[in-house]
Motif scaffolding. Structure first.
Motif, PDB file in Angstrom:
ATOM      1  N   PHE A  29      24.943  40.804  31.778  1.00  0.00           N
ATOM      2  CA  PHE A  29      24.561  40.532  30.380  1.00  0.00           C
ATOM      3  C   PHE A  29      25.434  41.364  29.449  1.00  0.00           C
ATOM      4  CE2 PHE A  29      22.222  44.472  29.454  1.00  0.00           C
ATOM      5  CZ  PHE A  29      21.952  44.951  30.726  1.00  0.00           C
ATOM      6  N   PRO A  30      25.609  40.851  28.209  1.00  0.00           N
ATOM      7  CA  PRO A  30      26.449  41.583  27.267  1.00  0.00           C
ATOM      8  C   PRO A  30      25.700  42.748  26.631  1.00  0.00           C
ATOM      9  CG  PRO A  30      25.596  39.597  26.232  1.00  0.00           C
ATOM     10  CD  PRO A  30      25.086  39.590  27.652  1.00  0.00           C
ATOM     11  N   THR A  31      26.400  43.838  26.436  1.00  0.00           N
ATOM     12  CA  THR A  31      25.901  44.903  25.564  1.00  0.00           C
ATOM     13  C   THR A  31      26.986  45.125  24.519  1.00  0.00           C
ATOM     14  OG1 THR A  31      26.862  46.892  26.552  1.00  0.00           O
ATOM     15  CG2 THR A  31      24.907  45.982  27.641  1.00  0.00           C
ATOM     16  N   GLU A  32      26.747  45.977  23.550  1.00  0.00           N
ATOM     17  CA  GLU A  32      27.777  46.205  22.548  1.00  0.00           C
ATOM     18  C   GLU A  32      28.979  46.941  23.137  1.00  0.00           C
ATOM     19  OE1 GLU A  32      24.968  47.623  22.847  1.00  0.00           O
ATOM     20  OE2 GLU A  32      24.867  49.650  22.007  1.00  0.00           O
ATOM     21  N   THR A  33      28.817  47.621  24.298  1.00  0.00           N
ATOM     22  CA  THR A  33      29.942  48.341  24.893  1.00  0.00           C
ATOM     23  C   THR A  33      30.730  47.405  25.807  1.00  0.00           C
ATOM     24  OG1 THR A  33      28.566  49.200  26.693  1.00  0.00           O
ATOM     25  CG2 THR A  33      28.782  50.578  24.724  1.00  0.00           C
ATOM     26  N   GLY A 177      33.634  47.557  23.227  1.00  0.00           N
ATOM     27  CA  GLY A 177      34.698  47.376  24.214  1.00  0.00           C
ATOM     28  C   GLY A 177      34.986  48.564  25.112  1.00  0.00           C
ATOM     29  N   VAL A 178      34.400  49.716  24.828  1.00  0.00           N
ATOM     30  CA  VAL A 178      34.482  50.838  25.777  1.00  0.00           C
ATOM     31  C   VAL A 178      33.063  51.253  26.139  1.00  0.00           C
ATOM     32  CG1 VAL A 178      36.708  51.738  24.985  1.00  0.00           C
ATOM     33  CG2 VAL A 178      34.595  52.587  23.948  1.00  0.00           C
ATOM     34  N   GLU A 179      32.931  52.006  27.241  1.00  0.00           N
ATOM     35  CA  GLU A 179      31.612  52.389  27.737  1.00  0.00           C
ATOM     36  C   GLU A 179      30.894  53.322  26.759  1.00  0.00           C
ATOM     37  OE1 GLU A 179      34.300  52.164  29.603  1.00  0.00           O
ATOM     38  OE2 GLU A 179      33.766  51.172  31.487  1.00  0.00           O
ATOM     39  N   SER A 180      29.613  53.508  27.011  1.00  0.00           N
ATOM     40  CA  SER A 180      28.816  54.398  26.158  1.00  0.00           C
ATOM     41  C   SER A 180      29.244  55.850  26.352  1.00  0.00           C
ATOM     42  CB  SER A 180      27.329  54.244  26.496  1.00  0.00           C
ATOM     43  OG  SER A 180      27.081  54.575  27.853  1.00  0.00           O
ATOM     44  N   THR A 181      29.078  56.625  25.307  1.00  0.00           N
ATOM     45  CA  THR A 181      29.229  58.072  25.395  1.00  0.00           C
ATOM     46  C   THR A 181      28.042  58.612  26.185  1.00  0.00           C
ATOM     47  OG1 THR A 181      30.334  58.114  23.260  1.00  0.00           O
ATOM     48  CG2 THR A 181      29.344  60.191  24.009  1.00  0.00           C
ATOM     49  N   ILE A 182      28.296  59.522  27.136  1.00  0.00           N
ATOM     50  CA  ILE A 182      27.179  60.093  27.904  1.00  0.00           C
ATOM     51  C   ILE A 182      26.999  61.556  27.518  1.00  0.00           C
ATOM     52  CG2 ILE A 182      26.179  60.522  30.168  1.00  0.00           C
ATOM     53  CD1 ILE A 182      27.838  58.299  31.323  1.00  0.00           C
ATOM     54  N   LEU A 192      29.075  66.947  27.108  1.00  0.00           N
ATOM     55  CA  LEU A 192      29.656  65.613  27.046  1.00  0.00           C
ATOM     56  C   LEU A 192      30.067  65.231  28.461  1.00  0.00           C
ATOM     57  CD1 LEU A 192      30.611  63.326  25.118  1.00  0.00           C
ATOM     58  CD2 LEU A 192      32.884  64.361  25.269  1.00  0.00           C
ATOM     59  N   LEU A 193      29.326  64.296  29.075  1.00  0.00           N
ATOM     60  CA  LEU A 193      29.602  63.918  30.466  1.00  0.00           C
ATOM     61  C   LEU A 193      30.617  62.778  30.537  1.00  0.00           C
ATOM     62  CD1 LEU A 193      25.983  64.118  31.920  1.00  0.00           C
ATOM     63  CD2 LEU A 193      27.760  65.858  31.931  1.00  0.00           C
ATOM     64  N   ARG A 194      30.735  62.018  29.446  1.00  0.00           N
ATOM     65  CA  ARG A 194      31.758  60.971  29.369  1.00  0.00           C
ATOM     66  C   ARG A 194      31.992  60.645  27.903  1.00  0.00           C
ATOM     67  NH1 ARG A 194      30.521  55.222  32.088  1.00  0.00           N
ATOM     68  NH2 ARG A 194      29.264  54.900  30.218  1.00  0.00           N
ATOM     69  N   PRO A 195      33.246  60.681  27.438  1.00  0.00           N
ATOM     70  CA  PRO A 195      33.506  60.203  26.076  1.00  0.00           C
ATOM     71  C   PRO A 195      33.362  58.686  26.062  1.00  0.00           C
ATOM     72  CG  PRO A 195      35.565  60.848  27.158  1.00  0.00           C
ATOM     73  CD  PRO A 195      34.461  61.068  28.162  1.00  0.00           C
ATOM     74  N   GLY A 196      32.997  58.117  24.943  1.00  0.00           N
ATOM     75  CA  GLY A 196      32.798  56.668  24.912  1.00  0.00           C
ATOM     76  C   GLY A 196      32.663  56.171  23.491  1.00  0.00           C
ATOM     77  N   GLY A 197      31.908  55.094  23.347  1.00  0.00           N
ATOM     78  CA  GLY A 197      31.843  54.364  22.086  1.00  0.00           C
ATOM     79  C   GLY A 197      31.307  55.135  20.890  1.00  0.00           C
ATOM     80  N   LEU A 198      30.514  56.171  21.117  1.00  0.00           N
ATOM     81  CA  LEU A 198      30.019  56.985  19.995  1.00  0.00           C
ATOM     82  C   LEU A 198      30.852  58.274  19.936  1.00  0.00           C
ATOM     83  CD1 LEU A 198      27.722  57.290  17.824  1.00  0.00           C
ATOM     84  CD2 LEU A 198      26.570  58.720  19.516  1.00  0.00           C
ATOM     85  N   PRO A 199      31.513  58.549  18.807  1.00  0.00           N
ATOM     86  CA  PRO A 199      32.372  59.741  18.742  1.00  0.00           C
ATOM     87  C   PRO A 199      31.564  61.023  18.939  1.00  0.00           C
ATOM     88  CG  PRO A 199      32.720  58.308  16.826  1.00  0.00           C
ATOM     89  CD  PRO A 199      31.531  57.776  17.565  1.00  0.00           C
TER      90      PRO A 199
END
Ligand code: AMP
Ligand code: MG
Length: 317
Positions: A29-33, A177-182, A192-199
């Protein structure tokens, strides 16, 4: 598996997707990421099939998708800080890693046996409609074969996973288009476990403090973090064809044991049983005890099972 159904972004498409999920099937399914490969996060066999469909060589923990903060609180323990961050950025491309709520009912495969859980409320209207219609938590890594790029359109999902998922809900192109920030909030220091869509700057502003990078379940920043992966207290021996004196034997066809991963040599069943078996064998063996595991073939899900067993058997300091 039969051909993957493509479902339209309509009430009927969402209802069909929810029905498949309730039957324990996988639906992209689509998500915004990016597109997620969704399955009921409470069902061991369904979650095992997510790993099988992706061909993942190890059981790294998956993100649990829920429709609201209220539903997130059913699976994770929120403090005021976590509630403030969730309030500011959910729904949206932010995943929080928090202590797992005892009795949350998630499959231990979703958290890789950890005491923490990664949870997110997606903003995409179709993802939200699906979560509402399904009515439970969805485990959903990116809907691509392991090692390939994340899909941002339904055709990308089909290119990688045709026949490996029951359906894909077509919501067009993903916005972020990129994964979520974790963000890890399970300990005192936010991480910060992963940089992603939220700065990260937006998170630092909300928390009013700098956020250190690094540390994740896959690549722990300190070796000690690995110990938080469920490790039995008992000593573990692999490739056992029979129990030695005092050992609890965990079987896999054709080896019979005190308990078994699968009597029929079914790797999906074995993956679904793995974390339960580790805990049960540990409890039976006791702290000074020993556990032996029958050989599991190094194919398909067997690779991830063996990866986990090798780590359970590795010398611990
Ligand atoms: P994905 O394949 O996009 O679902 O990636 C999930 C990411 O979340 C991986 O990098 C995981 O290591 C991370 N993750 C999920 N659960 C946890 C957890 N409990 N603790 C730390 N990291 C997690
Ligand atoms: Mg991915």
């Amino acid at each position: 598996m039969e051909l993957t159904e493509t479902l339209a972004a309509t009430d009927a498409g969402v209802a069909r997707a929810a029905a498949l999920l309730r039957a324990g099937r996988l639906v992209a399914f689509p998500t915004e990421t990016v597109y997620g490969l969704g399955g009921d996060a409470r069902r061991d066999e369904t979650v095992a099939r997510i790993f099988e469909a992706k061909g993942r060589p190890r059981f790294n923990p998956l993100i649990v998708h829920v429709p609201s903060l209220g539903e997130a609180e059913k699976v994770a323990l929120f403090d005021d800080r976590a509630r403030a961050v969730a309030g500011a950025f959910w729904p949206g491309p932010l995943t929080l890693v928090l202590p797992l709520r005892p009795g949350a009912g998630l499959s231990p495969l979703v958290t890789a046996g950890l005491g923490t859980v990664a949870v997110r409320v997606p903003a995409h209207p179709l993802a939200r409609a699906l979560l509402q219609a399904f009515g439970g938590p969805l485990a959903a890594p990116s809907a691509n074969p392991s090692g390939r790029v994340s899909p941002t359109r339904a055709v990308h999902v089909l290119a990688g996973l045709q026949g490996r998922v029951a359906a894909v809900l077509d919501g067009g192109a993903c916005e972020v288009g990129v994964e979520s920030t974790i963000l890890g909030l399970a300990e005192e220091e936010p991480r910060l476990l992963r940089p992603g869509g939220l700065p990260v700057e937006a998170l630092e502003a909300a928390l009013r403090q700098p956020i250190a990078s690094g540390g994740s379940a896959e690549r722990p920043s300190a070796p000690g973090q690995l110990a938080s992966h469920y490790a039995p207290a008992a000593a573990v021996r692999l490739n056992a064809h029979a129990a030695e004196t005092g050992e609890i034997l965990v079987g896999f066809d054709p080896v019979r044991g005190d308990l078994t991963l699968s009597e029929t040599g079914d790797l999906v069943e074995a993956a679904a049983a793995l974390f339960h078996a580790l805990r049960e064998a540990d409890a039976l063996a006791g702290p000074q005890g020993r556990i032996a595991f029958a050989p599991v073939p190094e194919t398909g899900l067997g690779r991830a099972i063996n990866d986990r067993l090798r780590r359970a058997a590795a010398p611990r300091g």
